[in-house]
Scaffold this active site. Sequence first.
Site, mmCIF file in Angstrom:
data_model
loop_
_atom_site.group_PDB
_atom_site.id
_atom_site.type_symbol
_atom_site.label_atom_id
_atom_site.label_comp_id
_atom_site.label_asym_id
_atom_site.label_seq_id
_atom_site.Cartn_x
_atom_site.Cartn_y
_atom_site.Cartn_z
ATOM 1 N N PRO A 93 85.878 -15.859 93.706
ATOM 2 C CA PRO A 93 84.776 -16.594 93.076
ATOM 3 C C PRO A 93 83.493 -16.432 93.902
ATOM 4 O O PRO A 93 83.554 -16.447 95.138
ATOM 5 C CB PRO A 93 85.245 -18.055 93.110
ATOM 6 N N GLY A 97 81.984 -20.127 99.097
ATOM 7 C CA GLY A 97 82.450 -20.291 100.474
ATOM 8 C C GLY A 97 83.628 -19.405 100.841
ATOM 9 O O GLY A 97 84.230 -19.568 101.899
ATOM 10 N N LEU A 98 83.967 -18.438 99.959
ATOM 11 C CA LEU A 98 85.127 -17.590 100.253
ATOM 12 C C LEU A 98 84.720 -16.183 100.715
ATOM 13 O O LEU A 98 85.568 -15.304 100.853
ATOM 14 C CB LEU A 98 86.045 -17.500 99.024
ATOM 15 N N GLY A 99 83.437 -15.992 100.938
ATOM 16 C CA GLY A 99 82.982 -14.714 101.524
ATOM 17 C C GLY A 99 82.896 -13.576 100.522
ATOM 18 O O GLY A 99 83.046 -12.403 100.905
ATOM 19 N N SER A 100 82.609 -13.899 99.266
ATOM 20 C CA SER A 100 82.575 -12.863 98.223
ATOM 21 C C SER A 100 81.589 -11.720 98.563
ATOM 22 O O SER A 100 81.939 -10.543 98.449
ATOM 23 C CB SER A 100 82.218 -13.539 96.892
ATOM 24 N N ALA A 102 80.324 -10.699 101.499
ATOM 25 C CA ALA A 102 80.758 -9.879 102.643
ATOM 26 C C ALA A 102 81.947 -9.001 102.249
ATOM 27 O O ALA A 102 82.077 -7.857 102.708
ATOM 28 C CB ALA A 102 81.126 -10.772 103.828
ATOM 29 N N ALA A 103 82.812 -9.519 101.377
ATOM 30 C CA ALA A 103 83.980 -8.739 100.951
ATOM 31 C C ALA A 103 83.536 -7.542 100.112
ATOM 32 O O ALA A 103 84.031 -6.422 100.302
ATOM 33 C CB ALA A 103 84.937 -9.623 100.153
ATOM 34 N N ASP A 144 81.758 -14.627 108.712
ATOM 35 C CA ASP A 144 82.345 -14.173 107.438
ATOM 36 C C ASP A 144 82.665 -12.684 107.494
ATOM 37 O O ASP A 144 83.792 -12.266 107.195
ATOM 38 C CB ASP A 144 81.378 -14.444 106.271
#
Length: 309
Positions: A93, A97-100, A102-103, A144
């Site tokens: 998502p 806050g899940l680092g989308s 940077a991923a 992150d």
Amino acid sequence: MIEASACSKIILFGEHAVVYGQPAIAVPLVDLRAHVTLQPSEVGLVFELPRLTESIHCDTTPSHPFCVLVQNFSQRYEHNLPNVCIKITSQIPIASGLGSGAAISTAIVRGLGSYLDIEIPLETQNELVYAIEKLFHGTPSGIDNSVIVFEKPLFFIREHALEMLENKLPFRILIGDTGVTAETHVAVSAVRQLYEERTSKTRAVIDEIGRIAYEARDCMKRGSWRDLGALMNHNHRLLQTLTVSTNQLDLLVTQAVEAGALGAKLSGGGRGGNMIALVEERDAENVTEALLKTGAHQVISTLIPSVTR
Ligand code: MEV
């Protein structure tokens, strides 16, 4: 066709304080990933993004962060940009806050490396992605990109050598999604303003969050889940003081603990996004139900593996 991917992350302790030089603890979510596929293109280097009908052409929009990323890559490796279409898909998502971001950047660097047959050391991947994080977030700590690129649990202090975290026993974390998107840089700016207006009080809160991260590192080494849970609750209260929680996050945290979680807190930038709860296996279902009943859009359950040296 070339394929590459990168994981997402959650911060267990220390978000925001890490921007001010305090330690933070983050772990990779290896099953929740961003993917890219690369194929030759006849129209230069283009990106195709989910939910965007028009592609991003780096010839015409060179300042787009992903175009800056590939230009930095080409300078670093003294290689002309290939004519390639980079298609991005992601299970992560966005703005939660899940680092989308940077991923996705990490997957692009890996994909381009494979496409051009260049092996890119993790340190270099991390530098390339960090530069783009700065474009997205202004003053990111670097946590992150580091946890995502190295795909290892980290005890992270800004501008220090990376410390891989020891974890005696696996433990379960539930991630409750508020469904509210929130840009990290907005929350980081709000904390910065608070810091400038009420420096000594805010500094004390930040230092206390840092102290919690040191204690949490010891708890993970020993496998003391009760203590770790209590530290999460304490960390959440301090994040409230920094104004980055919301009523919805507070409610999810309270309900998780009432339903049996050992501890809970918001995770990441806050002001929306996700919260996390530490649970014993026998309570996982109860707590998941409580989170969904309280309005969580989804609950992701993840086992943080043991890591010993
Ligand atoms: C965002 O995932 C974590 C923050 O601490 C910002 C940062 O470290 O750059 C809020």
